[in-house]
Scaffold this motif. Structure first.
Motif, mmCIF file in Angstrom:
data_model
loop_
_atom_site.group_PDB
_atom_site.id
_atom_site.type_symbol
_atom_site.label_atom_id
_atom_site.label_comp_id
_atom_site.label_asym_id
_atom_site.label_seq_id
_atom_site.Cartn_x
_atom_site.Cartn_y
_atom_site.Cartn_z
ATOM 1 N N GLN A 126 0.824 -1.206 0.000
ATOM 2 C CA GLN A 126 0.000 0.000 0.000
ATOM 3 C C GLN A 126 0.858 1.255 0.000
ATOM 4 O O GLN A 126 2.061 1.200 0.213
ATOM 5 C CB GLN A 126 -0.949 -0.017 1.195
ATOM 6 C CG GLN A 126 -0.241 -0.154 2.515
ATOM 7 C CD GLN A 126 -1.209 -0.445 3.646
ATOM 8 O OE1 GLN A 126 -2.407 -0.566 3.423
ATOM 9 N NE2 GLN A 126 -0.685 -0.549 4.858
ATOM 10 N N SER A 149 -1.980 -2.399 -3.657
ATOM 11 C CA SER A 149 -2.912 -1.356 -3.240
ATOM 12 C C SER A 149 -2.271 0.012 -3.367
ATOM 13 O O SER A 149 -2.456 0.876 -2.517
ATOM 14 C CB SER A 149 -3.363 -1.589 -1.797
ATOM 15 O OG SER A 149 -3.932 -2.865 -1.674
ATOM 16 N N ASN A 151 -1.777 3.701 -4.296
ATOM 17 C CA ASN A 151 -2.775 4.743 -4.526
ATOM 18 C C ASN A 151 -2.103 6.030 -4.986
ATOM 19 O O ASN A 151 -0.903 6.059 -5.249
ATOM 20 C CB ASN A 151 -3.625 4.949 -3.271
ATOM 21 C CG ASN A 151 -2.788 5.280 -2.057
ATOM 22 O OD1 ASN A 151 -1.660 5.757 -2.185
ATOM 23 N ND2 ASN A 151 -3.316 5.027 -0.877
ATOM 24 N N MET A 173 -5.160 1.153 -6.768
ATOM 25 C CA MET A 173 -6.139 2.202 -6.479
ATOM 26 C C MET A 173 -5.632 3.542 -6.985
ATOM 27 O O MET A 173 -5.802 4.575 -6.350
ATOM 28 C CB MET A 173 -6.426 2.225 -4.985
ATOM 29 C CG MET A 173 -7.009 0.894 -4.580
ATOM 30 S SD MET A 173 -7.507 0.646 -2.875
ATOM 31 C CE MET A 173 -6.300 1.446 -1.969
ATOM 32 N N ASP A 175 -5.339 6.867 -8.966
ATOM 33 C CA ASP A 175 -6.285 7.818 -9.556
ATOM 34 C C ASP A 175 -5.516 8.901 -10.325
ATOM 35 O O ASP A 175 -4.371 8.721 -10.684
ATOM 36 C CB ASP A 175 -7.227 8.392 -8.491
ATOM 37 C CG ASP A 175 -6.478 9.033 -7.344
ATOM 38 O OD1 ASP A 175 -5.298 9.399 -7.537
ATOM 39 O OD2 ASP A 175 -7.053 9.164 -6.256
ATOM 40 N N ASN A 196 -8.332 0.622 -12.121
ATOM 41 C CA ASN A 196 -7.892 1.695 -11.235
ATOM 42 C C ASN A 196 -8.963 2.767 -11.260
ATOM 43 O O ASN A 196 -10.103 2.496 -11.650
ATOM 44 C CB ASN A 196 -6.542 2.237 -11.713
ATOM 45 C CG ASN A 196 -5.395 1.326 -11.296
ATOM 46 O OD1 ASN A 196 -5.123 1.197 -10.111
ATOM 47 N ND2 ASN A 196 -4.746 0.694 -12.258
#
Ligand SMILES: *[C@@H]1O[C@H](CO)[C@@H](O)[C@H](O)[C@H]1NC(C)=O
Ligand SMILES: *[C@@H]1O[C@H](CO)[C@@H](O)[C@H](O)[C@H]1NC(C)=O
Ligand SMILES: *[C@@H]1O[C@H](CO)[C@@H](O)[C@H](O)[C@H]1NC(C)=O
Ligand SMILES: *[C@@H]1O[C@H](CO)[C@@H](O)[C@H](O)[C@H]1NC(C)=O
Ligand SMILES: *[C@@H]1O[C@H](CO)[C@@H](O)[C@H](O)[C@H]1NC(C)=O
Ligand SMILES: *[C@@H]1O[C@H](CO)[C@@H](O)[C@H](O)[C@H]1NC(C)=O
Ligand SMILES: *[C@@H]1O[C@H](CO)[C@@H](O)[C@H](O)[C@H]1NC(C)=O
Ligand SMILES: *[C@@H]1O[C@H](CO)[C@@H](O)[C@H](O)[C@H]1NC(C)=O
Ligand SMILES: *[C@@H]1O[C@H](CO)[C@@H](O)[C@H](O)[C@H]1NC(C)=O
Ligand SMILES: *[C@@H]1O[C@H](CO)[C@@H](O)[C@H](O)[C@H]1NC(C)=O
Ligand SMILES: *[C@@H]1O[C@H](CO)[C@@H](O)[C@H](O)[C@H]1NC(C)=O
Ligand SMILES: *[C@@H]1O[C@H](CO)[C@@H](O)[C@H](O)[C@H]1NC(C)=O
Length: 808
Positions: A126, A149, A151, A173, A175, A196
């Motif tokens: 993450q 994970s 992000n 994840m 963006d 995603n």
């Protein structure tokens, strides 16, 4: 070996050359140290000395007494004299250590600047993508970070890795938008950004990636248009942009992509016709255009593309002229013409399609019988639901060795089901036809069967097939038939959904139900079930929905029913139940909190099919609630029984209740003040009881209330006023009480005389509210439209890509 650290790099190389037998195993000391440091960070508390007996997925070979080029998952450049670490394949490694790791554990790796390959996929790491660290790895050719994970947005440093040929950031994840900097990766051959949260348009600079073979960005929020520069990527072989919001006509330039084999633009906002330039795509094998707004006739030349194997055009505004005779040059394995206005019979030319595995012709106007040639074809998936097919099913259909999914719901099929001599079927949906006769016993021998829907037919007979305890069957719907005899209970322990409603089952509820420990949904309404309310229900600890409405069950409700902490819908109306409503109902956790939806029926099956509609009494009419939206409903209906005593004040705890119906019982005493705490209540029916006293003032707090019935009680006094209560003005809902008054029924309360103009003003207001309906909450039912979407099934032999929804 310890001496190495004292040597400078050049001496080190010299040393290696002079000791060539060692040299062939040696790796750079600082790289070895970096890797050991990484291992330490990863293992944390686990010591590295005695870890050899532990399974560490290969990490156990990483120790300071051997050369790192010999370690598992480490690759070195054997032709180079300096033995540099060039590859690290760490896929699926971290999950062995249970806890999620932050991306900071990767820090030591960023010191190994000679890395050309870095694979850290499937590791549930993450945090942000470590852009600064990765920018150190200028030699990188292959970077695989899928299924973690990560992000944040894609760091710009990533686009400085000019040697990159392979970049996979799927299923994270991530963006932000796809920046124009991506155009710097001139050597990129494959770019995967699936699953995603990337939004915005694809930058024009994508056209700079002249080496690109594979580009996948499905399941993101890409919008706008496909840039024209992209249509010049002549080496492109796979283009997958499905499930975004691209809106445009399919550009004619798509025909430039002559090397393309897979084109998936499904589930976007594409409009217009299928461009004829697609004829140029001679290598096209897979074309997915389903779920757009394409229109016009489906061109027959699509079937002349020799390599075409998978074709999905369903869910558009396309039409297919079934009277044209075609002689396809392709050998399809997968075909969906769902909702393509196909009329007439099932196209006969399909019989020549020898490789066909998947056929979806649902939502058309197809007539005629189920053709024997189709039954013989041994397909894996046949979906013909929502047509006008007639006649009985050919016996050959149930002798197939490959049939996994059979969906024939909503046709006019009739006759008996043939004997079943297949074990391969997983999903069988025959709902809303006219099948009759008994359900064949042989159905219980289909050991792969997961879902059985035979609802809304005319099946009869009093002996239901017995499924073994080990059966995989998870969902059974045989509601709305003419089945009789004892309530069948021989289902496997994997049963999650059981609907036996609207049949003629009789006798008591079978004790065997208590073995179904995974059961979430039990629907037995509208049968002729008798006997006492059983005690075993409290053992069904997963139960969320229990519907026994319209039977003849007697006895009282056991106290421990309240231990069913997931119960959200309890409908016992119209039985012969008596006694008091248990005080313990105030502890029904499922009606207090928003339920945990981790294991709902619709989540179990990874395809968008309506499984079962629950029928409840809602606003005086029967409504079907979609199983998919069932999560949001919380109902308690005990109406039409012989319950007596008081309404337990503890029920005020059930904060998520939307419906409370205790009508037609013998309840007495006052209405508890606590009912005013049921803030989500939309329907409250306490009519036809012996309730006395006043309507509690707390009713003014029921801001969602739009259906109320308090008639036929002994209530007195003033009807509470509130913006919501003041809209409930139908006199019938207060009728036959012992002296109610209030503005709602235009009966003034004697002791509470108001100045006449105030009263008048109030009434005027009242009527204007009624007229305009301002603020009147629309029932949640109408806002959650009952949908039926049938697409392709992920369970088919034609494995589709993994989706975010079924990540482990
Ligand atoms: C390593 O060995 C020590 C002593 O033998 C023991 O206490 C410890 O649990 C071991 N660690 C692991 C991860 O097995
Ligand atoms: C280090 O790993 C090698 C295999 O890579 C093994 O033969 C050796 O026994 C290990 N040494 C220690 C101290 O664990
Ligand atoms: C190995 O290293 C040599 C010399 O540094 C280099 O020329 C060659 O391209 C490298 N080979 C690989 C497969 O990395
Ligand atoms: C980049 O490499 C240098 C030299 O090996 C190292 O000191 C530095 O920490 C690395 N940068 C990052 C962000 O890891
Ligand atoms: C990169 O793409 C942009 C926009 O399409 C274009 O203007 C530019 O010339 C391209 N650069 C190279 C080096 O191809
Ligand atoms: C489509 O993409 C969205 C995210 O943009 C995702 O939530 C959804 O599950 C995807 N739908 C399917 C059918 O994969
Ligand atoms: C199609 O791919 C082949 C093989 O990669 C390549 O030789 C050919 O040049 C490509 N076609 C075009 C028009 O780029
Ligand atoms: C099947 O193919 C054969 C040979 O190509 C052809 O003669 C026949 O007409 C085809 N049948 C149908 C129903 O298209
Ligand atoms: C279905 O077919 C029957 C007779 O075959 C016909 O009466 C009926 O109108 C058809 N229904 C539809 C919706 O086409
Ligand atoms: C059932 O299928 C098997 C193998 O496909 C076959 O040998 C057997 O004869 C069939 N039985 C019946 C009753 O059709
Ligand atoms: C229920 O069963 C009883 C006794 O078997 C029978 O008399 C009655 O007609 C049945 N009711 C219905 C609605 O089937
Ligand atoms: C509700 O649950 C609480 C705690 O579990 C318990 O103390 C209480 O007695 C229960 N109330 C009733 C009415 O069963």
């Amino acid at each position: 070996m310890a001496k190495f650290s004292l040597l400078s790099k050049s001496y080190f190389i010299f040393f290696l050359l002079s000791l060539s037998f060692i040299a062939s195993f040696s790796c750079l000391h600082e790289q070895q140290e970096a890797l050991l440091e990484f291992k330490d960070l990863l293992l944390g508390d686990m010591t590295r000395d005695n870890s050899t007996d532990l399974f560490l997925g290969g990490l156990e070979t990483w120790n300071s007494s051997s050369e790192c080029c010999l370690w598992s998952m480490v690759q070195c450049n054997s032709s180079s004299s300096s033995q540099e670490v060039t590859g690290l394949s760490l896929s699926g490694l971290f999950p062995l250590f249970q806890t999620q790791k932050d991306s900071t554990v990767l820090a030591p790796i960023f010191r190994i600047k000679t890395l050309m390959l870095l694979d850290i996929s499937y590791n549930s790491i993450q945090g942000g993508i470590p852009g600064t660290g990765l920018s150190n790895l200028t030699e990188l050719v292959h970077l695989d970070m899928r299924e973690n994970s990560f992000n944040g947005s894609i760091p710009p440093q990533l686009f400085h890795l000019r040697n990159l040929e392979f970049l996979d950031l799927s299923v994270n994840m991530i963006d932000g938008s796809l920046p124009s900097g991506v155009g710097n990766l001139k050597n990129l051959r494959q770019l995967n950004l699936d699953n995603n949260f990337i939004y915005g348009e694809i930058p024009e600079e994508i056209g700079n990636l002249t080496e690109l073979r594979i580009l996948t960005i499905p399941n993101n929020q890409i919008s706008g248009r496909i840039p024209f520069s992209m249509l010049e990527l002549r080496k492109l072989e796979v283009l997958d942009l499905h499930n975004n919001t691209i809106s445009m006509e399919i550009p004619a330039g798509i025909g430039n992509l002559v090397n393309i084999t897979t084109l998936d633009l499904s589930k976007n906002n594409l409009s217009g016709e299928i461009p004829s330039s697609i004829q140029n795509l001679g290598k096209l094998e897979t074309l997915h255009l389903e779920n757009n707004m394409l229109s016009g006739q489906i061109p027959t030349w699509l079937f002349d593309l020799k390599q075409m194997k998978m074709l999905n055009l369903g869910g558009n505004r396309l039409t297919w002229n079934n009277s044209i005779k075609i002689n396809p040059k392709c050998k399809l394995s997968y075909l969906s013409l769902r909702s393509c206005s196909v009329k007439g019979q099932i196209p006969v030319w399909l019989s020549n399609q020898t490789d066909l595995i998947f056929l979806d012709l649902s939502e058309n106007q197809i007539e005629g019988n189920f053709p024997v040639w189709l039954a013989r074809k041994s397909l894996g998936t046949i979906i013909l639901s929502d047509n006008n097919l007639t006649g009985s099913l050919p016996p050959q259909l149930f002798q197939s060795r490959n049939l996994s999914i059979l969906v024939l719901s909503r046709n006019n099929f009739s006759g008996k089901l043939p004997e079943i001599n297949t074990t391969s079927i997983m999903v069988m949906m025959l709902s809303e036809n006219n099948f009759s006769g008994p359900i064949p016993k042989s159905i219980s021998k289909i050991y792969r069967l997961l879902l059985l829907d035979l609802s809304k037919n005319s099946f009869s007979g009093s002996e239901f097939p017995a499924f073994g305890e080990e059966s995989l069957l998870a969902s059974v719907d045989i509601s709305s038939n003419k089945l009789s005899g004892k309530v069948p209970a021989a289902f496997g322990k994997n049963t999650i959904m059981l609907s036996l409603s609207q049949n003629d089952f009789s006798g008591p509820l079978p004790e065997n139900f208590s073995n179904l420990s995974l059961l979430e949904h039990l629907d037995l309404h509208d049968n002729n079930i008798t006997g006492e309310f059983p005690t075993f229900f409290s053992q069904l600890s997963s139960l969320q929905v229990l519907n026994l409405r319209n039977n003849s069950i007697k006895g009282s409700i056991p106290d421990d029913l309240s231990s069913l902490s997931s119960l959200r819908i309890l409908d016992l109306s119209n039985n012969n139940l008596k006694g008091e409503i248990p005080q313990s109902f105030g502890n029904l956790t499922g009606m207090i909190d928003t339920p945990d939806l981790s294991l709902t029926l619709s989540g179990l099956f990874n395809f968008p099919v309506e499984i079962h509609d629950l029928i409840v009494n809602w606003k005086n009419s029967k409504r079907g609630l979609s199983s998919r939206n069932l999560d949001i409903y919380t109902f308690l209906d005990l109406s039409k029984n012989k319950f007596s005593g008081q309404i337990p004040p503890s029920l005020g705890n059930l904060k998520s209740l939307k419906l409370l119906n205790f009508s037609y019982n013998g309840l007495s005493g006052n209405i508890p003040l606590s009912l005013g705490d049921l803030q989500n209540l939309e329907t409250l029916d306490l009519s036809h009881n012996n309730l006395d006293g006043e309507i509690p003032d707390t009713f003014a707090n029921l801001q969602q209330l739009n259906t109320l019935d308090l008639s036929n009680n002994k209530l007195v006094g003033k009807i509470p006023e509130s913006p919501q209560m003041d809209r409930l003005i139908d006199p019938k809902i207060y009728a036959n009480n012992s002296g109610l008054c209030g503005v709602q029924i235009q009966v003034s309360c004697g002791d509470d005389l108001k100045p006449p103009d105030h009263q008048k003003e109030r009434q005027e207001k009242l009527f204007s509210w009624v007229a305009t309906g301002i603020g009147y909450p629309v029932g949640f039912l109408s806002s959650t439209a009952v949908m039926y979407v049938i697409g392709y099934f992920n369970m088919t032999p034609l494995n589709r890509r993994r989706r975010r929804t079924n990540r482990g």
